[in-house]
Design a protein around this motif. Structure first.
Motif, PDB file in Angstrom:
ATOM      1  N   LEU A 182      87.498  15.538  64.614  1.00 55.87           N
ATOM      2  CA  LEU A 182      86.061  15.309  64.474  1.00 55.87           C
ATOM      3  C   LEU A 182      85.447  16.477  63.714  1.00 55.87           C
ATOM      4  O   LEU A 182      85.586  17.636  64.121  1.00 55.87           O
ATOM      5  N   ILE A 183      84.777  16.179  62.610  1.00 51.83           N
ATOM      6  CA  ILE A 183      84.098  17.198  61.799  1.00 51.83           C
ATOM      7  C   ILE A 183      82.598  16.967  61.905  1.00 51.83           C
ATOM      8  O   ILE A 183      82.092  15.934  61.451  1.00 51.83           O
ATOM      9  N   LEU A 184      81.886  17.895  62.513  1.00 50.74           N
ATOM     10  CA  LEU A 184      80.439  17.778  62.696  1.00 50.74           C
ATOM     11  C   LEU A 184      79.718  18.626  61.652  1.00 50.74           C
ATOM     12  O   LEU A 184      80.053  19.798  61.437  1.00 50.74           O
ATOM     13  N   VAL A 185      78.717  18.031  61.011  1.00 54.85           N
ATOM     14  CA  VAL A 185      77.932  18.708  59.976  1.00 54.85           C
ATOM     15  C   VAL A 185      76.447  18.439  60.228  1.00 54.85           C
ATOM     16  O   VAL A 185      76.098  17.463  60.894  1.00 54.85           O
ATOM     17  N   PRO A 186      75.555  19.258  59.689  1.00 55.93           N
ATOM     18  CA  PRO A 186      74.132  19.111  60.027  1.00 55.93           C
ATOM     19  C   PRO A 186      73.369  18.053  59.248  1.00 55.93           C
ATOM     20  O   PRO A 186      72.369  17.535  59.747  1.00 55.93           O
ATOM     21  N   THR A 187      73.779  17.730  58.030  1.00 59.12           N
ATOM     22  CA  THR A 187      72.954  16.846  57.205  1.00 59.12           C
ATOM     23  C   THR A 187      73.746  15.686  56.619  1.00 59.12           C
ATOM     24  O   THR A 187      74.975  15.721  56.524  1.00 59.12           O
ATOM     25  N   ARG A 188      72.999  14.665  56.204  1.00 54.31           N
ATOM     26  CA  ARG A 188      73.605  13.480  55.592  1.00 54.31           C
ATOM     27  C   ARG A 188      74.360  13.848  54.323  1.00 54.31           C
ATOM     28  O   ARG A 188      75.481  13.373  54.089  1.00 54.31           O
ATOM     29  N   GLU A 189      73.729  14.671  53.476  1.00 57.70           N
ATOM     30  CA  GLU A 189      74.351  15.015  52.203  1.00 57.70           C
ATOM     31  C   GLU A 189      75.664  15.752  52.400  1.00 57.70           C
ATOM     32  O   GLU A 189      76.650  15.487  51.709  1.00 57.70           O
ATOM     33  N   LEU A 190      75.690  16.692  53.340  1.00 55.64           N
ATOM     34  CA  LEU A 190      76.927  17.432  53.592  1.00 55.64           C
ATOM     35  C   LEU A 190      77.987  16.506  54.183  1.00 55.64           C
ATOM     36  O   LEU A 190      79.167  16.611  53.850  1.00 55.64           O
ATOM     37  N   ALA A 191      77.575  15.585  55.057  1.00 58.27           N
ATOM     38  CA  ALA A 191      78.525  14.635  55.635  1.00 58.27           C
ATOM     39  C   ALA A 191      79.190  13.826  54.528  1.00 58.27           C
ATOM     40  O   ALA A 191      80.417  13.647  54.508  1.00 58.27           O
ATOM     41  N   ASP A 192      78.395  13.327  53.608  1.00 53.90           N
ATOM     42  CA  ASP A 192      78.931  12.519  52.515  1.00 53.90           C
ATOM     43  C   ASP A 192      79.832  13.348  51.613  1.00 53.90           C
ATOM     44  O   ASP A 192      80.880  12.877  51.157  1.00 53.90           O
ATOM     45  N   GLN A 193      79.447  14.610  51.369  1.00 54.70           N
ATOM     46  CA  GLN A 193      80.251  15.477  50.512  1.00 54.70           C
ATOM     47  C   GLN A 193      81.608  15.783  51.143  1.00 54.70           C
ATOM     48  O   GLN A 193      82.655  15.707  50.481  1.00 54.70           O
ATOM     49  N   VAL A 194      81.604  16.136  52.424  1.00 54.35           N
ATOM     50  CA  VAL A 194      82.859  16.436  53.127  1.00 54.35           C
ATOM     51  C   VAL A 194      83.742  15.192  53.171  1.00 54.35           C
ATOM     52  O   VAL A 194      84.966  15.266  52.972  1.00 54.35           O
ATOM     53  N   TYR A 195      83.134  14.040  53.431  1.00 58.23           N
ATOM     54  CA  TYR A 195      83.894  12.783  53.473  1.00 58.23           C
ATOM     55  C   TYR A 195      84.603  12.531  52.149  1.00 58.23           C
ATOM     56  O   TYR A 195      85.795  12.187  52.117  1.00 58.23           O
ATOM     57  N   GLU A 196      83.885  12.697  51.033  1.00 53.49           N
ATOM     58  CA  GLU A 196      84.488  12.466  49.727  1.00 53.49           C
ATOM     59  C   GLU A 196      85.644  13.423  49.480  1.00 53.49           C
ATOM     60  O   GLU A 196      86.690  13.039  48.938  1.00 53.49           O
ATOM     61  N   ASP A 197      85.477  14.689  49.873  1.00 53.32           N
ATOM     62  CA  ASP A 197      86.543  15.673  49.682  1.00 53.32           C
ATOM     63  C   ASP A 197      87.774  15.325  50.511  1.00 53.32           C
ATOM     64  O   ASP A 197      88.902  15.304  50.003  1.00 53.32           O
ATOM     65  N   VAL A 198      87.571  15.058  51.807  1.00 53.11           N
ATOM     66  CA  VAL A 198      88.700  14.760  52.691  1.00 53.11           C
ATOM     67  C   VAL A 198      89.408  13.486  52.239  1.00 53.11           C
ATOM     68  O   VAL A 198      90.648  13.398  52.263  1.00 53.11           O
ATOM     69  N   ARG A 199      88.648  12.501  51.838  1.00 55.44           N
ATOM     70  CA  ARG A 199      89.244  11.243  51.377  1.00 55.44           C
ATOM     71  C   ARG A 199      90.143  11.473  50.159  1.00 55.44           C
ATOM     72  O   ARG A 199      91.211  10.864  50.041  1.00 55.44           O
ATOM     73  N   LYS A 200      89.720  12.359  49.264  1.00 57.98           N
ATOM     74  CA  LYS A 200      90.543  12.675  48.096  1.00 57.98           C
ATOM     75  C   LYS A 200      91.817  13.414  48.502  1.00 57.98           C
ATOM     76  O   LYS A 200      92.895  13.149  47.960  1.00 57.98           O
ATOM     77  N   TYR A 201      91.693  14.354  49.457  1.00 55.96           N
ATOM     78  CA  TYR A 201      92.871  15.098  49.896  1.00 55.96           C
ATOM     79  C   TYR A 201      93.879  14.186  50.612  1.00 55.96           C
ATOM     80  O   TYR A 201      95.087  14.425  50.563  1.00 55.96           O
ATOM     81  N   ALA A 202      93.375  13.160  51.295  1.00 59.42           N
ATOM     82  CA  ALA A 202      94.236  12.258  52.070  1.00 59.42           C
ATOM     83  C   ALA A 202      94.668  11.033  51.266  1.00 59.42           C
ATOM     84  O   ALA A 202      95.236  10.087  51.827  1.00 59.42           O
ATOM     85  N   LYS A 203      94.433  11.044  49.984  1.00 64.42           N
ATOM     86  CA  LYS A 203      94.644   9.873  49.121  1.00 64.42           C
ATOM     87  C   LYS A 203      96.030   9.257  49.260  1.00 64.42           C
ATOM     88  O   LYS A 203      96.177   8.029  49.290  1.00 64.42           O
ATOM     89  N   TYR A 204      97.068  10.077  49.356  1.00 68.62           N
ATOM     90  CA  TYR A 204      98.442   9.565  49.390  1.00 68.62           C
ATOM     91  C   TYR A 204      99.021   9.497  50.799  1.00 68.62           C
ATOM     92  O   TYR A 204     100.231   9.326  50.960  1.00 68.62           O
TER      93      TYR A 204
END
Length: 470
Positions: free
Chosen positions: A95-117
């Motif tokens: 579970l990754i907790l962040v304070p704002t919507r924008e940061l949540a979306d940014q972290v999600y995009e990064d993690v999704r790219k790292y987990a691509k394969y």
């Protein structure tokens, strides 16, 4: 906690991501992204997290904290990766907790790219949008969940998600979560997690309140700090301009036109102030938009996308909306208002000069801001260079001639040179976009056909100055 806290020692031999022992699936994704050498925070944090230890990570914003914690988290969860369609096989394990919507979306995009394969699923939930779409995603299952505290509790209450198998908790931008009053929500969430878990707390700044929070749930954490506390990046040039409060709007326009920046992020302390400044800049011919807490998530994301694509050159934001924004090669940040909390200054100017690039941070300081400036200088342990904004007429002339440092050499293509209107006071704003001016005649609204500032240069080009009434 201080007695038990350990210091991480960066391994100088770890010069490539392959040195950490990360799986080939993760390394392939990093190769796709062009990642080669880890940043200092990554070099120190990744080995410690892979050992299963709790971590307190402090680094200047833009130095790679997200990859610093998400890459080892992905590595740790690969054991659970599976291609099953059953939601039961994909419980929330990190579970990754962040304070704002924008940061949540940014972290999600990064993690999704790292987990691509990998077969690991990633999901994100935040407020400001309808819950129904998020409900379906959560019920389908995801090993990694990025969330804002309030919206996560909404889903927990509706039994859309269960945290009973969550073995890793990450708090990103923990200081901002405390500033925004999320402490009660954080405590409720922590109480729902298994007692035996790994805890990671990351932030650009560490106040005494943050350390108290860490002491409440971290177990013998390893401290990872790659820069002194509350330091600002050396590659960001910081300048303060003294200005009357009533003259700030014109001063911002002067700085924007003078430096010809392609992208500028401006910070306002209030939502109303952000909207008002964006409207005023638009009226003056600049492509501007505002983002703040009163904007819907769709409006905020649309403005941010337009800014990243260059359709908007000036984005005016409050601290809440701007936290977590990641704009590649953002050249300049302007503090229209100095922040009420000195630590926010570090976060604000951290939006520029990211990943080693150079950047510029400009702050406007009126008489009422002096105390705030003193608090900032005390926090960052340095005096900021202070300059004065020229008088209005001189500002106009500098914009037209490009005389200040960093300005384009506009005099080479200035229309004044060929018609003899280069002298001070002779309408130097010739290239300012035309905006019809409303006037009232006999109770009726009419528009002036030509701006006053255009009258003399246009007439000169046509061969003479018109007399009054013609």
């Amino acid at each position: 906690m201080a007695d038990n806290q350990q210091k991480a020692v960066a391994g100088s031999s770890l010069v490539r991501f392959g040195d950490f022992g990360l799986a080939s699936e993760i390394l392939k994704a990093l190769d796709d992204l062009g990642y080669s050498s880890p940043t200092p925070i990554q070099s120190q944090a990744i080995p410690v997290i892979l050992e299963g230890k709790d971590v307190m990570g402090a680094a200047q914003t833009g130095t790679g904290k997200t990859a610093g914690y998400s890459l080892p988290v992905l590595q740790s969860l690969l054991y659970y990766a599976n291609a099953s369609m059953s939601p039961a096989r994909h419980p929330v394990r990190a579970l990754i907790l962040v304070p704002t919507r924008e940061l949540a979306d940014q972290v999600y995009e990064d993690v999704r790219k790292y987990a691509k394969y990998t077969s690991l699923r990633t999901a994100v939930v935040f407020g400001g949008v309808d819950m129904s779409g998020q409900t379906g995603i959560l019920r389908a299952g995801a090993e990694i969940l990025i969330a804002t505290p309030g919206r996560l509790l909404d889903h927990i209450q509706q039994k859309n998600v269960n945290l009973g198998q969550t073995g890793i908790l990450v708090l990103d931008e923990a200081d901002r979560m405390l500033d925004m009053g999320f402490l009660p929500d954080l405590q409720r969430i922590v109480n729902l997690l298994p007692k035996k878990r790994q805890n990671l707390l990351f932030s650009a700044t560490f106040s005494s309140e943050i350390r108290k929070l860490a002491n409440s749930f971290l177990d013998r954490p390893v401290s990872v700090e790659v820069a002194r506390q509350n330091a600002t990046a050396d590659n960001v040039t910081q300048t303060v301009y003294r200005i009357d409060e009533a003259d700030k709007n014109d001063a911002v326009e002067y700085l924007l036109r003078l430096h010809k920046r392609e992208q500028v992020l401006i910070f306002s302390n209030t939502k109303a102030g952000a909207s008002r400044l964006a409207r005023q800049l638009e009226k003056k011919g600049l492509k501007a938009a505002a983002i703040h807490g009163d904007k819907t998530q769709a409006e905020r994301m649309a403005a941010l996308d337009a800014f990243k694509e260059g359709n908007i050159t000036v984005l005016v934001a409050t601290d809440v909306a701007a936290r977590g924004l990641h704009i590649e090669e953002l050249p300049c940040v302007i503090n229209f208002d100095l922040p009420f909390v000195a630590e926010d200054y570090v976060h604000r100017i951290g939006r520029t000069g990211r990943a080693g690039a150079s950047g510029e941070a400009i702050s406007l300081c009126s008489a009422k801001d002096e105390k705030l400036l003193n608090e900032i200088e005390k926090l960052i342990k340095r005096k900021l260079p202070v300059h004065s904004i020229p008088d209005p007429e001189i500002r106009k002339e500098k914009v037209s001639k490009g005389e200040a440092a960093g300005a384009d050499k506009r005099s080479e293509r200035s229309p004044y040179k060929s018609i003899g209107l280069e002298k001070k006071g002779r309408d130097p704003w010739f290239d300012r976009p035309y905006v019809p001016e409303a006037s009232s005649e006999n109770g009726k609204e009419t528009e002036k056909p030509v701006q006053k500032s255009l009258a003399r240069p246009l007439a000169a080009l046509l061969g003479g100055i018109p007399k009054a009434g013609k």
